[in-house]
Design a protein around this motif. Sequence first.
Motif, PDB file in Angstrom:
ATOM      1  N   UNK A 224      50.526  18.423  12.432  1.00  0.00           N
ATOM      2  CA  UNK A 224      49.177  18.022  12.835  1.00  0.00           C
ATOM      3  C   UNK A 224      49.193  17.329  14.196  1.00  0.00           C
ATOM      4  N   UNK A 225      50.189  16.459  14.358  1.00  0.00           N
ATOM      5  CA  UNK A 225      50.290  15.760  15.638  1.00  0.00           C
ATOM      6  C   UNK A 225      50.551  16.733  16.780  1.00  0.00           C
ATOM      7  N   UNK A 226      51.431  17.729  16.509  1.00  0.00           N
ATOM      8  CA  UNK A 226      51.732  18.735  17.531  1.00  0.00           C
ATOM      9  C   UNK A 226      50.474  19.509  17.911  1.00  0.00           C
ATOM     10  N   UNK A 227      49.707  19.922  16.875  1.00  0.00           N
ATOM     11  CA  UNK A 227      48.478  20.674  17.142  1.00  0.00           C
ATOM     12  C   UNK A 227      47.471  19.814  17.914  1.00  0.00           C
ATOM     13  N   UNK A 228      47.413  18.514  17.535  1.00  0.00           N
ATOM     14  CA  UNK A 228      46.498  17.621  18.229  1.00  0.00           C
ATOM     15  C   UNK A 228      46.889  17.472  19.698  1.00  0.00           C
ATOM     16  N   UNK A 229      48.204  17.267  19.917  1.00  0.00           N
ATOM     17  CA  UNK A 229      48.689  17.136  21.297  1.00  0.00           C
ATOM     18  C   UNK A 229      48.422  18.413  22.080  1.00  0.00           C
ATOM     19  N   UNK A 230      48.675  19.570  21.408  1.00  0.00           N
ATOM     20  CA  UNK A 230      48.443  20.851  22.065  1.00  0.00           C
ATOM     21  C   UNK A 230      46.965  21.021  22.422  1.00  0.00           C
TER      22      UNK A 230
ATOM     23  N   UNK B  14      57.621  16.307   3.114  1.00  0.00           N
ATOM     24  CA  UNK B  14      56.499  17.239   3.290  1.00  0.00           C
ATOM     25  C   UNK B  14      55.393  16.587   4.120  1.00  0.00           C
ATOM     26  N   UNK B  15      55.091  15.327   3.787  1.00  0.00           N
ATOM     27  CA  UNK B  15      54.053  14.617   4.537  1.00  0.00           C
ATOM     28  C   UNK B  15      54.439  14.458   6.011  1.00  0.00           C
ATOM     29  N   UNK B  16      55.746  14.194   6.190  1.00  0.00           N
ATOM     30  CA  UNK B  16      56.228  14.038   7.572  1.00  0.00           C
ATOM     31  C   UNK B  16      56.090  15.355   8.337  1.00  0.00           C
ATOM     32  N   UNK B  17      56.456  16.452   7.673  1.00  0.00           N
ATOM     33  CA  UNK B  17      56.342  17.757   8.330  1.00  0.00           C
ATOM     34  C   UNK B  17      54.882  18.086   8.633  1.00  0.00           C
ATOM     35  N   UNK B  18      54.003  17.826   7.641  1.00  0.00           N
ATOM     36  CA  UNK B  18      52.584  18.084   7.867  1.00  0.00           C
ATOM     37  C   UNK B  18      52.023  17.187   8.977  1.00  0.00           C
ATOM     38  N   UNK B  19      52.440  15.917   8.923  1.00  0.00           N
ATOM     39  CA  UNK B  19      51.970  14.996   9.955  1.00  0.00           C
ATOM     40  C   UNK B  19      52.463  15.402  11.337  1.00  0.00           C
ATOM     41  N   UNK B  20      53.753  15.830  11.391  1.00  0.00           N
ATOM     42  CA  UNK B  20      54.308  16.268  12.678  1.00  0.00           C
ATOM     43  C   UNK B  20      53.571  17.488  13.201  1.00  0.00           C
TER      44      UNK B  20
END
Length: 653
Positions: free
Chosen positions: A412-418, A404-410
């Motif tokens: 979040x990272x995707x949104x940050x990159x976007x 779950x943390x990995x999915x949330x982190x991924x």
Amino acid sequence: MKRSICLACLIVCASLVGRAQSNGSKYADSLLHITQHSASDSSKASAYLLLSYYYAFRDSALARQNLDHGRKAAAPYPFLYALSYFYDGVARYGVSDVAGSEIAFMKADSLLSQFSTKEAISFRSKTWRNIGILRQAGGDEEGFADLLIHKAIPLAQQAGDTIAVGKNYLDLSLVFKNTMQYSKATGYILQSIQVFRTKYSAGDLIVAYNTGAENYVLDKKYPEARAMLDSAWKLLADWPAKELYIDYYTAESMYYDETKDFRKSLASIDKGVALARQHSKQYEEQRLLLQKYYTYFNAKDYTNAREVLNYLVEQPEMMSQIGNRLQVYYGLAETNSTLGSMPAAYNWLKRYSLLSDSVNEVKLANNIHALEIKFSSAEKQKEIAALKIEREKAELSARNNRLINWLLGTASMFLLVLAVFSWLIYRNNKKLAEQQLKEIEQQQEIQFSQAMLQGEERERRRVAGDLHDGLGGMLAGVKMNLTGLTAAPVAGNGSELHKVINQLDSSISELRRIARNMMPEALLKFGLDIALKDLCGSMMTETVKIGYQSFGIEGSIPQNTQVTIYRIVQELLTNATRHANASNILVQCSQNGDTFLVTIEDNGKGFDTALASRAKGIGLSNVKRRVDYLHGNMEIVSAENEGTTINIELNVA
């Protein structure tokens, strides 16, 4: 698995090494004979110093004894005395006195710098190379490269020692190879090979081929590595000193290891080890054993891999270099971890971490943390076995949480990159829009200037025509009538009529001058070159001399462009005569294709160019507008009381 094996060794020169290796004890005996029977003290001093080098890595006591004799005999000879410190540096390195070795080399360079001979300069190059090798052995690869580039190579080139230059190129390649910059290393290796081929230094060429093979293996370029090995093998067949086979077998074993032929890799290593032991080459033997560890490890023979490292960690030659220590420590951590010896793995990785630089600090901390967890788990194995079911449930829950943390982190990272990507696009679009707006404004300004200049020239031409054809004709008619009256003057009025006629002549001349300035007739009839020459002549006075020089001015320049150039020169000449109080002015005009160049120099009072944009009455704004109209550039060089030079470059296409 990446590996980097340093090849640092102190040298004097290729011929000396070659003789020492080829003749062995005969070489030492011949030098000893010179020390005992030569009548020349300088010959004895040289022989003692060479003997100290011969024994530097064989018998440290004999090396020191011969060095002391050599320095004493060299005392009356400044050059030989300076060389004694060079050989002192080699001898001290032979007993691992790194600090003393560097001090001796620095002293040698200081003394040798007093001599301008090629031999002295060549020894200085070798001295700085050896200092760099000492620093490389301490882990300072950057310092080694810096000394090669700024000291050793320039001195070798100054001495005309081409072979030394080639060796320094090879040293530079090792620096880049050791820091995993294989493409850069390849460039210097190929340069050294070219040097050794040109001078045909077979021994150095073999070393370069072996080094090139290792570098290509590490760079995953196996066909190129094989070609280098084959080239080295052909030369080795005729080479008397078999020690060079050791490096060949090292490179060959790396090639077979990387291409997964572990049996051939081990066979090459065994051949090299046998040769190294035969010739008492401890460091070369240990290099091969380090390669043997990599082969065992890659073949998953972890037990034998660990035994090799356990042997190497006790060898002072191998462990004297930081790079080698890092490889051995990390290898012991890996093999012990794989074999389940977690306490030993933890201890070796901790030793490795203390040596590592800050770049790998975070990664090492994570590895140590993981080993600590494994170590704690091993210590509590019995307790964990009793709680196995609960642990499995906890691990399952932890895995779910991590997922779950990995999915949330991924996410979040995707949104940050976007968000970052969107911001970059917005910023680039904004910059592009601003740039386009600026270009449009500049284009509009140019078009406005163009229209204004064209309108101004049309009005000048109309007014000039009216003055010349209308008022000028009328004044000419008046003059003719008055001239007719002078033929039969009324008594007492003859002198007055002549006075009126003279005034009328002056008025007509002034009228024609004004008309010519507004639209130069010479430009329309004879072209720009003649018009400019006529302009310079018309503006000369008894106190102002104007010189005109032209070259290559073509008659195909559009008339509007000719008029604009004429106005630029006219305005600048007016400035020079009226405002600068110049007495000498030089006008130079030339054309090269579509480029028209104007230079105007005067000896006037000059002005501060920083204040030119705020100055009034000197007409520079008019000139600048016309220069911009022709897409040109203007440079003003001036200072108060030092005259003015104006250079203009125009596009007349």
